[in-house]
Design a protein around this motif. Structure first.
Motif, short mmCIF file in Angstrom:
data_model
loop_
_atom_site.label_atom_id
_atom_site.label_comp_id
_atom_site.label_asym_id
_atom_site.label_seq_id
_atom_site.Cartn_x
_atom_site.Cartn_y
_atom_site.Cartn_z
N ASN A 63 0.86 -1.17 0.00
CA ASN A 63 0.00 0.00 0.00
C ASN A 63 0.91 1.24 0.00
OD1 ASN A 63 -1.76 2.08 0.40
ND2 ASN A 63 -2.52 1.35 2.37
N MET A 64 1.06 1.85 -1.16
CA MET A 64 1.92 3.03 -1.27
C MET A 64 1.13 4.33 -1.19
SD MET A 64 4.72 1.69 -4.02
CE MET A 64 5.97 2.90 -3.59
N LEU A 65 -0.14 4.25 -0.85
CA LEU A 65 -0.97 5.45 -0.70
C LEU A 65 -0.96 5.88 0.76
CD1 LEU A 65 -3.94 4.38 -3.00
CD2 LEU A 65 -1.98 5.85 -3.57
N GLN A 66 0.23 6.16 1.26
CA GLN A 66 0.42 6.56 2.64
C GLN A 66 1.35 7.77 2.70
OE1 GLN A 66 0.52 3.27 5.53
NE2 GLN A 66 0.99 2.00 3.74
N THR A 67 1.28 8.48 3.80
CA THR A 67 2.02 9.74 3.90
C THR A 67 3.53 9.58 3.78
OG1 THR A 67 2.00 9.61 6.31
CG2 THR A 67 0.26 10.92 5.26
N HIS A 68 4.09 8.48 4.26
CA HIS A 68 5.54 8.34 4.18
C HIS A 68 6.04 8.05 2.76
CE1 HIS A 68 4.03 4.36 5.39
NE2 HIS A 68 5.02 3.87 4.67
N PHE A 69 5.14 7.91 1.81
CA PHE A 69 5.53 7.79 0.40
C PHE A 69 5.32 9.10 -0.36
CE2 PHE A 69 4.47 3.27 1.29
CZ PHE A 69 5.71 2.72 0.99
N GLU A 70 4.94 10.14 0.33
CA GLU A 70 4.68 11.44 -0.31
C GLU A 70 5.94 12.29 -0.37
OE1 GLU A 70 1.93 12.15 -1.83
OE2 GLU A 70 0.78 10.47 -1.11
N ARG B 124 3.92 12.58 -4.08
CA ARG B 124 3.70 11.58 -5.12
C ARG B 124 3.72 12.17 -6.52
NH1 ARG B 124 2.69 7.21 -3.22
NH2 ARG B 124 1.95 6.33 -5.13
N ILE B 125 4.43 13.16 -6.79
CA ILE B 125 4.42 13.85 -8.09
C ILE B 125 4.82 12.88 -9.21
CG2 ILE B 125 5.33 15.80 -9.40
CD1 ILE B 125 6.02 17.00 -6.59
N GLU B 126 3.81 12.32 -9.85
CA GLU B 126 3.99 11.42 -11.00
C GLU B 126 4.90 10.23 -10.71
OE1 GLU B 126 2.27 11.84 -13.80
OE2 GLU B 126 1.38 13.63 -12.96
N LYS B 127 5.19 9.94 -9.44
CA LYS B 127 6.18 8.91 -9.16
C LYS B 127 5.73 7.49 -9.50
CE LYS B 127 6.81 9.58 -4.72
NZ LYS B 127 7.20 9.40 -3.33
N LEU B 128 4.44 7.22 -9.49
CA LEU B 128 4.01 5.86 -9.81
C LEU B 128 4.27 5.51 -11.27
CD1 LEU B 128 0.74 5.37 -7.75
CD2 LEU B 128 2.99 4.40 -7.35
N LEU B 129 4.51 6.50 -12.10
CA LEU B 129 4.83 6.24 -13.49
C LEU B 129 6.33 6.02 -13.69
CD1 LEU B 129 2.52 8.92 -15.13
CD2 LEU B 129 2.07 6.49 -14.76
N ASP B 130 7.11 6.24 -12.66
CA ASP B 130 8.57 6.14 -12.73
C ASP B 130 9.03 4.94 -11.91
OD1 ASP B 130 11.29 6.42 -12.64
OD2 ASP B 130 11.28 8.41 -11.74
N ILE B 131 9.41 3.84 -12.56
CA ILE B 131 9.79 2.61 -11.87
C ILE B 131 11.00 2.82 -10.97
CG2 ILE B 131 11.22 1.70 -13.74
CD1 ILE B 131 8.90 -0.34 -11.43
N GLN B 132 11.94 3.68 -11.37
CA GLN B 132 13.09 3.97 -10.51
C GLN B 132 12.64 4.55 -9.18
OE1 GLN B 132 16.15 3.13 -11.03
NE2 GLN B 132 16.44 2.95 -13.22
N ARG B 133 11.66 5.45 -9.24
CA ARG B 133 11.15 6.10 -8.02
C ARG B 133 10.42 5.10 -7.15
NH1 ARG B 133 13.05 9.42 -5.03
NH2 ARG B 133 11.88 8.69 -3.28
N VAL B 134 9.65 4.21 -7.76
CA VAL B 134 8.92 3.19 -7.01
C VAL B 134 9.90 2.27 -6.30
CG1 VAL B 134 7.38 1.19 -7.19
CG2 VAL B 134 6.87 3.28 -8.46
N VAL B 135 10.94 1.83 -6.99
CA VAL B 135 11.95 0.97 -6.38
C VAL B 135 12.64 1.68 -5.22
CG1 VAL B 135 14.18 -0.17 -6.78
CG2 VAL B 135 12.30 -0.49 -8.40
N ALA B 136 13.01 2.95 -5.42
CA ALA B 136 13.63 3.72 -4.34
C ALA B 136 12.68 3.85 -3.15
CB ALA B 136 14.05 5.10 -4.86
N ASP B 137 11.40 4.08 -3.41
CA ASP B 137 10.43 4.18 -2.32
C ASP B 137 10.31 2.86 -1.56
OD1 ASP B 137 9.80 6.83 -2.59
OD2 ASP B 137 7.93 6.48 -3.69
N LEU B 138 10.32 1.75 -2.29
CA LEU B 138 10.24 0.45 -1.62
C LEU B 138 11.42 0.25 -0.68
CD1 LEU B 138 8.98 -1.89 -4.47
CD2 LEU B 138 7.73 -1.15 -2.44
N VAL B 139 12.61 0.60 -1.13
CA VAL B 139 13.81 0.38 -0.33
C VAL B 139 13.95 1.41 0.79
CG1 VAL B 139 16.34 0.31 -0.39
CG2 VAL B 139 15.02 -0.83 -2.19
N PHE B 140 13.70 2.67 0.50
CA PHE B 140 14.00 3.72 1.47
C PHE B 140 12.82 4.20 2.30
CE2 PHE B 140 17.33 4.24 -1.83
CZ PHE B 140 18.40 3.84 -1.04
N SER B 141 11.59 3.88 1.90
CA SER B 141 10.42 4.38 2.64
C SER B 141 9.51 3.29 3.17
CB SER B 141 9.60 5.33 1.76
OG SER B 141 10.36 6.44 1.38
#
Length: 148
Positions: free
Chosen positions: A75-82, A84-101
């Motif tokens: 569930n990436m619709l949470q405040t610690h993933f914000e 969210r400026i177009e980031k779900l369209l960017d796989i690099q950003r999603v991977v970084a969010d998974l690892v760092f957030s």
């Protein structure tokens, strides 16, 4: 990635795959100034390379035909993933969010070998109330034995 719970306790001792990935990246920064791990490296360590280390690379570690269907949804619709400026369209950003957030409490669904084990943060194949009740009863029995 399923290994039947046979792996040793992780570095952090918290049993949180996301924390382990984060620690791997941060520790690499301390130890290797010239080459540090990336978020992609950490994801590969936790999936493909983790399966290889366990000697199960042919069966787990990636989503491929013939391999166990072990999948989690986050569930990436949470405040610690914000933000969210177009980031779900960017796989690099999603991977970084998974690892760092991300953390283990962000896991929404768990599928092991094609069987849904947890859905919407609720265990589907166990009676957690009964497990907790049994654990409390066992703790009371042990405590009463210790008191003599």
């Amino acid at each position: 990635m399923s290994d039947g719970g046979k792996t040793q306790r992780q570095v952090s001792g918290r049993h949180d795959l996301f924390e382990e990935m984060r620690l791997a990246v941060f520790l690499s920064r301390l130890c290797q100034a010239d080459h540090t791990l990336t978020a992609w490296d950490a994801i590969e360590m936790a999936t493909l390379n983790g399966a290889k280390i366990l000697g199960r690379g042919e069966h787990i570690g990636s989503i491929e035909e013939g391999k166990s269907a072990d999948i989690i949804t986050i569930n990436m619709l949470q405040t610690h993933f914000e933000p969210r400026i177009e980031k779900l369209l960017d796989i690099q950003r999603v991977v970084a969010d998974l690892v760092f957030s991300a953390n283990s409490s962000d896991v929404n669904t768990v599928i092991v070998d094609g069987i849904i084990i947890m859905h919407e943060r609720k265990i589907t194949n166990l009676d957690t109330d009964e497990i907790i009740s049994n654990a409390k009863q066992a703790a009371h029995r042990i405590f009463n034995k210790m008191r003599g």
